[in-house]
Design an enzyme around this catalytic site. Structure first.
Site: not given
Ligand code: AMP
Length: 402
Positions: A21, A100, A188
């Site tokens: 991430n 991500r 998100h």
């Protein structure tokens, strides 16, 4: 003495998934076993640059390395974290790396195995998310260089929102802008996907109903879900829209931007710096982007910043409920949502009229259900876990492809 999971595995062959991430100045890594949900190790490289800090934790969450020292760029951070993982697990063999990726644009709504052309396409989306996408792509490139024969999987923050209706997806601009990708994507999504899936376990009776999830961290947004799917989100084309955040402005009249350009003679890079890095809680308080610092301060500007944050959340919860046509539960997650009892209490206190209120004792204890016995609408705290969603999606895709 009980042997830890890490020491048990020290020299055994170990097949694992790595998740990455990559933020603008941080890199979060987690190592997951081939068939389990508990990380074998995690690493956080923070403040990548001359004052970098790398913290590595073992499977029990114990800090085994905390290294202040220069981390020139994401690649150095990745290499150093991997050295630490290999010290814990010398026979580590990666099955795949899951990433991500903030933006999937209009083409990617589900996780994909990354090819050279995918990387090129994701790189082109940097104009849509200039502060996040370049780092996500850099993370994919660094991991591909480190593990050329291991599949790299991209998991998208926009993906969870890809089913929005046109009305919740468009701006009232001439239609050709929508076709050119100027849409409300929402972000998100990995966090929302995790919390929505957790709700099926912790609150199966309400999981399919009309729910607002409040992801309140340094980045903050709300997502209205029904039947586990995103209906609308407060974030839109960029990660600036909606709630004020640690350093981002949230909702703003586009006329302000025209004024800054025309009258204040700011250029786009000055405005970008202002809206992404100097606004929100830090801009309003003049003190900090960190909620803990603001809550501990007796500076009236800190209190005003919190009050603005709370009022924005209340307004947007009501707006999400209007879109859903009702509200059956409110769920908090993210660093503030999971830990700040004051923010949760204040948000719900202002929405008593909707049927929201918290029980002080349950709220103080960060319990899963924190609503007052008399409240019409359940209020929950469900800790999010973006890394685990990436690991699960990566595992699913690799297993399907093999
Ligand atoms: P995240 O981006 O999800 O890691 O969340 C970071 C935010 O959570 C920061 O503003 C922190 O100050 C806030 N936070 C973390 N722990 C607490 C706490 N115990 N009380 C209030 N805010 C907290």
């Amino acid at each position: 003495m009980a042997e830890t999971q890490s020491s048990q595995h020290r020299s055994e062959p170990l097949r694992a998934y790595l998740t990455l991430n990559a933020g603008s100045s941080s890199l979060k890594l987690a190592l997951f076993p081939e068939d389990g949900d508990s990380p074998l190790a995690t690493a956080l490289a923070d403040r990548i640059g001359p004052d970098g800090v790398l913290t590595v934790k073992d499977s029990d969450g114990r800090v085994i390395t905390s290294l202040p020292g220069p981390l020139d760029h994401h690649e150095t951070a990745l290499d150093t974290a991997l050295l630490n993982f290999r010290a814990l697990y010398p026979s580590l063999s990666l099955v795949a790396v899951g990433h991500r990726v903030v933006h999937g644009g209009t083409n990617y709504s589900a996780p994909v195995i990354v090819t050279e052309s995918t990387v090129a396409e994701l790189d082109r989306l940097r104009a849509f998310a200039p502060l996040h996408q370049p780092h996500n792509v850099a993370g994919i490139r660094a991991a591909t260089k480190a593990f050329p024969s291991v599949p790299q999987i991209a998991c998208f923050d926009t993906g969870f929102h890809s089913g929005h209706s046109w009305i919740n997806d468009t701006f009232a601009l001439p239609r050709e802008f929508y076709e050119r990708g100027v849409r409300r994507y929402g972000f998100h999504g990995l966090s929302y996907a995790y919390v929505a899936s957790e709700l099926t376990k912790v609150a199966p009776m309400i999981a399919q109903k009309k729910i607002v999830i409040a992801h309140l961290g340094n980045g903050a947004s709300l997502c209205a879900i029904e039947q586990g799917r995103s209906v609308t989100s407060t974030m839109g084309f960029s990660t600036l829209e909606g709630l004020p955040m640690g350093t981002r402005c949230g909702r703003i009249d586009p006329g302000v931007i025209l004024y800054l350009l025309d009258e204040e003679k700011m250029n786009s890079s000055d405005i970008s710096d202002l809206l992404y890095k100097r606004s929100g809680l830090i801009g309003l308080s003049g003190l900090s982007n960190d909620m803990r610092t603001l809550e501990a301060s007796d500076n009236p500007n800190a209190e005003q910043a919190i009050a603005y944050f709370v009022a924005s959340i209340q307004r947007e919860i009501a707006s999400c409920a209007a879109t859903l046509g009702g509200l059956d539960a409110l769920v908090f997650c993210g660093g503030i949502g999971e830990n700040s009892r004051a923010v949760r209490e204040r948000v719900c206190a202002g929405l008593n009229w909707m049927g929201l209120s918290v029980d002080p004792a349950h709220n103080a204890a960060n319990e899963t259900f924190i609503s007052a016995a008399s409240a019409r609408i359940p209020v929950l705290v469900v800790p999010t876990n973006e890394e685990l969603v990436i690991a699960r999606e990566t595992r699913k895709l690799v297993t399907r492809a093999s």
